[in-house]
Design a protein around this motif. Structure first.
Motif, PDB file in Angstrom:
ATOM      1  N   ARG A   1       0.831  -1.210   0.000  1.00  0.00           N
ATOM      2  CA  ARG A   1       0.000   0.000   0.000  1.00  0.00           C
ATOM      3  C   ARG A   1       0.862   1.255   0.000  1.00  0.00           C
ATOM      4  NH1 ARG A   1      -4.018   0.764   4.924  1.00  0.00           N
ATOM      5  NH2 ARG A   1      -2.108   1.549   5.872  1.00  0.00           N
ATOM      6  N   MET A   2       2.038   1.180   0.633  1.00  0.00           N
ATOM      7  CA  MET A   2       2.946   2.328   0.630  1.00  0.00           C
ATOM      8  C   MET A   2       3.558   2.536  -0.760  1.00  0.00           C
ATOM      9  SD  MET A   2       4.830   1.629   4.297  1.00  0.00           S
ATOM     10  CE  MET A   2       6.005   2.969   4.174  1.00  0.00           C
ATOM     11  N   ILE A   3       3.890   1.419  -1.442  1.00  0.00           N
ATOM     12  CA  ILE A   3       4.516   1.524  -2.759  1.00  0.00           C
ATOM     13  C   ILE A   3       3.494   1.876  -3.836  1.00  0.00           C
ATOM     14  CG2 ILE A   3       5.841   0.271  -4.513  1.00  0.00           C
ATOM     15  CD1 ILE A   3       6.958  -1.454  -2.220  1.00  0.00           C
ATOM     16  N   PHE A   4       2.308   1.282  -3.727  1.00  0.00           N
ATOM     17  CA  PHE A   4       1.239   1.526  -4.704  1.00  0.00           C
ATOM     18  C   PHE A   4       0.033   2.110  -3.976  1.00  0.00           C
ATOM     19  CE2 PHE A   4       3.601  -2.301  -6.087  1.00  0.00           C
ATOM     20  CZ  PHE A   4       4.166  -1.782  -7.245  1.00  0.00           C
ATOM     21  N   PRO A   5       0.064   3.400  -3.670  1.00  0.00           N
ATOM     22  CA  PRO A   5      -1.040   4.008  -2.913  1.00  0.00           C
ATOM     23  C   PRO A   5      -2.342   3.961  -3.687  1.00  0.00           C
ATOM     24  CG  PRO A   5       0.439   5.696  -3.765  1.00  0.00           C
ATOM     25  CD  PRO A   5       1.093   4.374  -4.029  1.00  0.00           C
ATOM     26  N   SER A   6      -3.442   3.949  -2.927  1.00  0.00           N
ATOM     27  CA  SER A   6      -4.769   3.890  -3.535  1.00  0.00           C
ATOM     28  C   SER A   6      -5.053   5.159  -4.333  1.00  0.00           C
ATOM     29  CB  SER A   6      -5.832   3.712  -2.447  1.00  0.00           C
ATOM     30  OG  SER A   6      -7.127   3.793  -2.996  1.00  0.00           O
ATOM     31  N   THR A   7      -5.744   4.981  -5.458  1.00  0.00           N
ATOM     32  CA  THR A   7      -6.123   6.126  -6.287  1.00  0.00           C
ATOM     33  C   THR A   7      -7.481   6.689  -5.894  1.00  0.00           C
ATOM     34  OG1 THR A   7      -7.078   4.611  -7.922  1.00  0.00           O
ATOM     35  CG2 THR A   7      -4.786   5.304  -8.259  1.00  0.00           C
ATOM     36  N   GLN A   8      -8.133   6.055  -4.904  1.00  0.00           N
ATOM     37  CA  GLN A   8      -9.439   6.539  -4.464  1.00  0.00           C
ATOM     38  C   GLN A   8      -9.276   7.856  -3.709  1.00  0.00           C
ATOM     39  OE1 GLN A   8     -11.211   3.463  -2.142  1.00  0.00           O
ATOM     40  NE2 GLN A   8     -11.554   2.111  -3.892  1.00  0.00           N
ATOM     41  N   PRO A   9     -10.247   8.774  -3.847  1.00  0.00           N
ATOM     42  CA  PRO A   9     -10.145  10.056  -3.142  1.00  0.00           C
ATOM     43  C   PRO A   9     -10.196   9.866  -1.648  1.00  0.00           C
ATOM     44  CG  PRO A   9     -12.331   9.782  -4.124  1.00  0.00           C
ATOM     45  CD  PRO A   9     -11.475   8.660  -4.653  1.00  0.00           C
ATOM     46  N   GLU A  10      -9.462  10.729  -0.934  1.00  0.00           N
ATOM     47  CA  GLU A  10      -9.435  10.658   0.527  1.00  0.00           C
ATOM     48  C   GLU A  10     -10.788  11.044   1.100  1.00  0.00           C
ATOM     49  OE1 GLU A  10      -6.361  12.986   2.178  1.00  0.00           O
ATOM     50  OE2 GLU A  10      -4.749  11.963   1.105  1.00  0.00           O
ATOM     51  N   ALA A  11     -11.062  10.473   2.283  1.00  0.00           N
ATOM     52  CA  ALA A  11     -12.323  10.802   2.943  1.00  0.00           C
ATOM     53  C   ALA A  11     -12.333  12.261   3.360  1.00  0.00           C
ATOM     54  CB  ALA A  11     -12.512   9.903   4.179  1.00  0.00           C
ATOM     55  N   ALA A  12     -13.511  12.814   3.449  1.00  0.00           N
ATOM     56  CA  ALA A  12     -13.642  14.218   3.838  1.00  0.00           C
ATOM     57  C   ALA A  12     -13.127  14.424   5.251  1.00  0.00           C
ATOM     58  CB  ALA A  12     -15.110  14.636   3.749  1.00  0.00           C
ATOM     59  N   ALA A  13     -12.555  15.570   5.493  1.00  0.00           N
ATOM     60  CA  ALA A  13     -11.999  15.864   6.816  1.00  0.00           C
ATOM     61  C   ALA A  13     -13.099  15.908   7.865  1.00  0.00           C
ATOM     62  CB  ALA A  13     -11.275  17.208   6.768  1.00  0.00           C
ATOM     63  N   LEU A  14     -12.774  15.449   9.070  1.00  0.00           N
ATOM     64  CA  LEU A  14     -13.720  15.482  10.167  1.00  0.00           C
ATOM     65  C   LEU A  14     -13.931  16.922  10.631  1.00  0.00           C
ATOM     66  CD1 LEU A  14     -12.438  12.485  12.301  1.00  0.00           C
ATOM     67  CD2 LEU A  14     -14.495  12.528  10.891  1.00  0.00           C
ATOM     68  N   GLN A  15     -15.147  17.214  11.006  1.00  0.00           N
ATOM     69  CA  GLN A  15     -15.441  18.530  11.568  1.00  0.00           C
ATOM     70  C   GLN A  15     -15.109  18.499  13.048  1.00  0.00           C
ATOM     71  OE1 GLN A  15     -16.475  21.154   9.717  1.00  0.00           O
ATOM     72  NE2 GLN A  15     -16.381  19.870   7.892  1.00  0.00           N
ATOM     73  N   GLY A  16     -14.470  19.555  13.533  1.00  0.00           N
ATOM     74  CA  GLY A  16     -14.129  19.617  14.943  1.00  0.00           C
ATOM     75  C   GLY A  16     -12.815  18.918  15.238  1.00  0.00           C
ATOM     76  N   GLU A  17     -12.604  18.631  16.508  1.00  0.00           N
ATOM     77  CA  GLU A  17     -11.329  18.076  16.975  1.00  0.00           C
ATOM     78  C   GLU A  17     -11.393  16.561  17.027  1.00  0.00           C
ATOM     79  OE1 GLU A  17      -9.291  18.437  21.211  1.00  0.00           O
ATOM     80  OE2 GLU A  17      -9.266  20.345  20.130  1.00  0.00           O
ATOM     81  N   PRO A  18     -10.531  15.858  16.258  1.00  0.00           N
ATOM     82  CA  PRO A  18     -10.568  14.387  16.268  1.00  0.00           C
ATOM     83  C   PRO A  18     -10.080  13.833  17.595  1.00  0.00           C
ATOM     84  CG  PRO A  18      -8.697  15.177  14.992  1.00  0.00           C
ATOM     85  CD  PRO A  18      -9.498  16.390  15.361  1.00  0.00           C
TER      86      PRO A  18
END
Length: 201
Positions: free
Chosen positions: A87-104
């Motif tokens: 996964r590090m060598i061939f990262p996913s081409t899918q879009p990243e999930a939307a950022a969380l609102q507020g403090e994780p």
């Protein structure tokens, strides 16, 4: 493969992958006030450290409870490391999930970004192979988490200075090293399995 303090630290750094986690942390903290980001990062690193530390001390009991052998953990750990490396060598081409609102909190930064299944399996593997050196593995974990904290606190600056291309190239290089480590672990597990079969026959 017999680990030393240095090799165990390097392995833990490759697994927790602080540089590879920079985009995740930057994205998750986008809606957090700048003056709070450092404290959130330190809190998440501490949570991950405590979870991994607890697995170092209760891992043996967990293996006995689940009736798992050290050999099965060795081979399973090798497979997990290999998949993580791919996964590090061939990262996913899918879009990243939307950022969380507020403090994780805890998810997704402490778990699974830092203390994911591969990191938990790795600390259990270290202790199961050399229980007498447990404090050495604890020290390796402390160094790893300290490096993670420094890198992630500086994540905004590192990403701006290095750029996306350099970060991607570095992560793929780390992936290649992790592939070699996982293959070595797998070969060692197979050798032990063959020896056990030869002794039982």
């Amino acid at each position: 493969m017999e680990y030393t303090f240095v090799s165990a630290t390097i392995l833990l750094l490759l697994i927790t992958d602080p540089f590879g986690n920079i985009p995740i942390f930057v994205n998750a903290l986008r809606h957090v006030a700048p003056e709070r980001r450092m404290w959130v990062i330190l809190r998440e690193v501490l949570i991950a450290f405590l979870l991994l530390l607890s697995f170092m001390f209760v891992g043996d009991g967990f293996l006995r409870l689940m009736n798992l052998s050290e050999l099965s953990l060795q081979i399973a750990g090798a497979v997990i490391l290999f998949l993580i490396a791919l996964r590090m060598i061939f990262p996913s081409t899918q879009p990243e999930a939307a950022a969380l609102q507020g403090e994780p909190l805890i998810v997704p930064l402490a778990i699974p970004a830092l203390a994911g299944p591969s990191a938990l399996a790795t600390v259990m593997l270290l202790v199961s192979q050399a229980p007498a050196r447990r404090m050495e593995w604890v020290a390796a974990l402390c160094v790893t988490m300290a490096v993670c904290a420094v890198v992630l606190v500086l994540s905004d600056r590192i990403q701006r200075l290095a750029g996306d291309r350099v970060m991607m190239a570095f992560e793929r290089l780390m992936g290649l090293i992790l592939v070699a480590i996982s293959v070595e672990m797998l070969l060692r597990g197979i050798r032990l399995f063959v020896l056990q079969l030869a002794r039982s026959s």
